[in-house]
Design an enzyme around this catalytic site. Structure first.
Site, PDB file in Angstrom:
ATOM      1  N   LYS A  65       0.798  -1.234   0.000  1.00 13.07           N
ATOM      2  CA  LYS A  65       0.000   0.000   0.000  1.00 13.07           C
ATOM      3  C   LYS A  65       0.837   1.295   0.000  1.00 13.07           C
ATOM      4  O   LYS A  65       0.406   2.297  -0.551  1.00 13.07           O
ATOM      5  CB  LYS A  65      -0.939   0.023   1.210  1.00 13.07           C
ATOM      6  CG  LYS A  65      -2.130  -0.895   1.075  1.00 13.07           C
ATOM      7  CD  LYS A  65      -3.087  -0.671   2.228  1.00 13.07           C
ATOM      8  CE  LYS A  65      -4.256  -1.623   2.146  1.00 13.07           C
ATOM      9  NZ  LYS A  65      -5.310  -1.290   3.102  1.00 13.07           N
ATOM     10  N   ASP A 101     -10.078   3.105   1.664  1.00 15.82           N
ATOM     11  CA  ASP A 101     -10.188   2.549   3.022  1.00 15.82           C
ATOM     12  C   ASP A 101     -10.916   3.524   3.949  1.00 15.82           C
ATOM     13  O   ASP A 101     -11.788   3.131   4.724  1.00 15.82           O
ATOM     14  CB  ASP A 101      -8.799   2.256   3.595  1.00 15.82           C
ATOM     15  CG  ASP A 101      -8.184   0.994   3.018  1.00 15.82           C
ATOM     16  OD1 ASP A 101      -8.940   0.087   2.626  1.00 15.82           O
ATOM     17  OD2 ASP A 101      -6.941   0.916   2.959  1.00 15.82           O
TER      18      ASP A 101
END
Ligand code: ATR
Length: 271
Positions: A65, A101
Site C-alpha cells: 500500500k 479505506d
C-alpha cells in the site's frame, strides 16, 4: 473482456475476488477480477505488467500500500495524506492511485447511524490501518483520541491528523461515543487489547479485524451493551467504492457483503 485484480503478499485469503466477481456478475459486466500474489521485490515489474496488459484496475493490499505509490503516474492528495494507496485505476494507460479505506470507515459509521460531529471517538492502535480510520473520523468532524502501546506512534498520528495521544496502558481513562479497534490483536486469535470494563464508557464499538468476524473485542463490547460494527462492513464498503471507480456503476453493496461473508466461511473451512 476487462481484467481487474488484487495484489498482495500473501493474497490467497483475500475476500476481494469473491466480492468483486459477485458484483460484476450481478451487473452483467463482462470482466473478471483475479488475485495476484506479488512478492515485494516483484512490485515494479508487476506494475509494468498492469500497463503492458492493460489491466483495468487493482486493489492493493499488504505489503504494497505504501510502496506502490512510487510506480504510479498520479496519487490523489487524500491517499498521499493517509500515506497509503489501496486502489489503482488505469485511466487510458495512466495509473491513478487513490484510497477507499477511509471511505469504507466513513460509510460503515454512517450506515450505523452515527453522528460524530463534535463528538469524541477513541482509536486503539496507531499503525497503517489507524491512519485511514483517523482520517475518516476527522472528516466526520469527530474529536479523536489515540491510545497505542508505543505512545510515540500515537503522537505522530495526533500531529498528522489532529487529536490527542495516550499510552494504551491508560485506556481505562477513555470515554466517548465510539471505540475503534485498529490493531492486529484479535486477528485469528481470541484476544482483546483492551479490558472489558472500558465498554461501559462507550455507546458503540467497532473492530477493523474480521477474522474472526465476531472478535473477542466485539463480543465483550456486545456483552456490555454496546452497539457493534464488524470489520467486514469496512472491507465491503472500501470494495464497493473501488467497484464504482473500476466500472463507473453503482455497486450492489448488500450482495458484496453476502459474497464476502461466504468467502470468509469458505476460508475458515479451509484453515
Ligand atoms: P497495520 O498496518 O495493520 O495497522 P502495523 O502498522 O504493524 O499494522 O500496526 C499494528 C498496530 O497494532 C500498532 O498500533 C501496534 O502497536 P505498536 O505501535 O505499539 O507496535 C499494535 N499492536 C500489535 N500487537 C500488539 C499487542 N500485542 N498489544 C498492543 N498493541 C499491539
Amino acid at each position: 473482456m476487462k481484467v481487474f485484480g488484487v495484489i498482495g503478499y500473501p493474497v490467497s485469503h483475500s475476500l476481494s475476488p469473491a466480492m468483486h466477481n459477485a458484483a460484476l456478475r450481478a451487473l452483467g459486466i463482462s470482466a473478471v477480477y483475479g488475485a495476484f500474489e506479488v512478492p515485494p521485490e516483484d512490485l515494479p515489474t508487476a506494475i509494468s505488467g498492469v500497463r503492458a496488459l492493460g489491466i483495468g484496475g487493482l486493489s492493493v493490499t499488504v505489503p504494497h500500500k505504501e510502496t506502490v505509490m512510487a510506480y504510479l503516474d498520479e496519487v490523489d492528495p487524500v491517499a498521499a495524506r493517509i500515506g497509503a494507496v489501496n486502489t489503482v485505476v488505469n485511466r487510458g494507460g495512466r495509473l491513478f492511485g487513490t484510497n477507499t479505506d477511509w471511505l469504507g470507515v466513513k460509510r460503515s459509521l454512517e450506515e450505523a447511524g452515527l453522528e460524530l460531529s463534535g463528538k469524541k471517538a477513541v482509536v486503539v492502535g496507531a499503525g497503517g490501518a489507524a491512519r485511514a480510520v483517523i482520517y475518516a473520523l476527522r472528516e466526520l468532524g469527530a474529536e479523536v483520541e489515540i491510545y497505542n502501546r508505543t505512545v510515540e506512534k500515537a503522537e505522530r498520528l495526533a500531529r498528522d491528523f489532529g487529536g490527542r495521544a495516550y499510552p494504551l496502558a491508560e485506556i481505562l481513562r477513555a470515554s466517548g461515543e465510539i471505540l475503534i479497534q485498529t490493531t492486529s490483536v484479535g486477528l485469528r486469535s481470541w484476544e482483546n487489547p483492551v479490558p472489558p470494563e472500558i465498554f461501559r464508557n462507550f455507546r458503540t464499538a467497532m473492530d477493523i479485524v474480521y477474522v474472526p468476524l465476531r472478535t473477542r473485542f466485539l463480543s465483550e463490547a456486545e456483552a456490555a451493551g454496546c452497539q457493534t460494527i464488524d470489520g467486514l462492513r469496512m472491507l465491503v464498503h472500501q470494495g464497493a467504492e473501488q467497484f464504482k471507480l473500476f466500472t463507473g456503476k453503482e455497486p450492489p453493496t448488500d450482495l458484496m457483503y453476502q459474497a464476502a461473508l461466504e468467502g470468509l466461511r469458505h476460508g475458515e473451512e479451509k484453515d
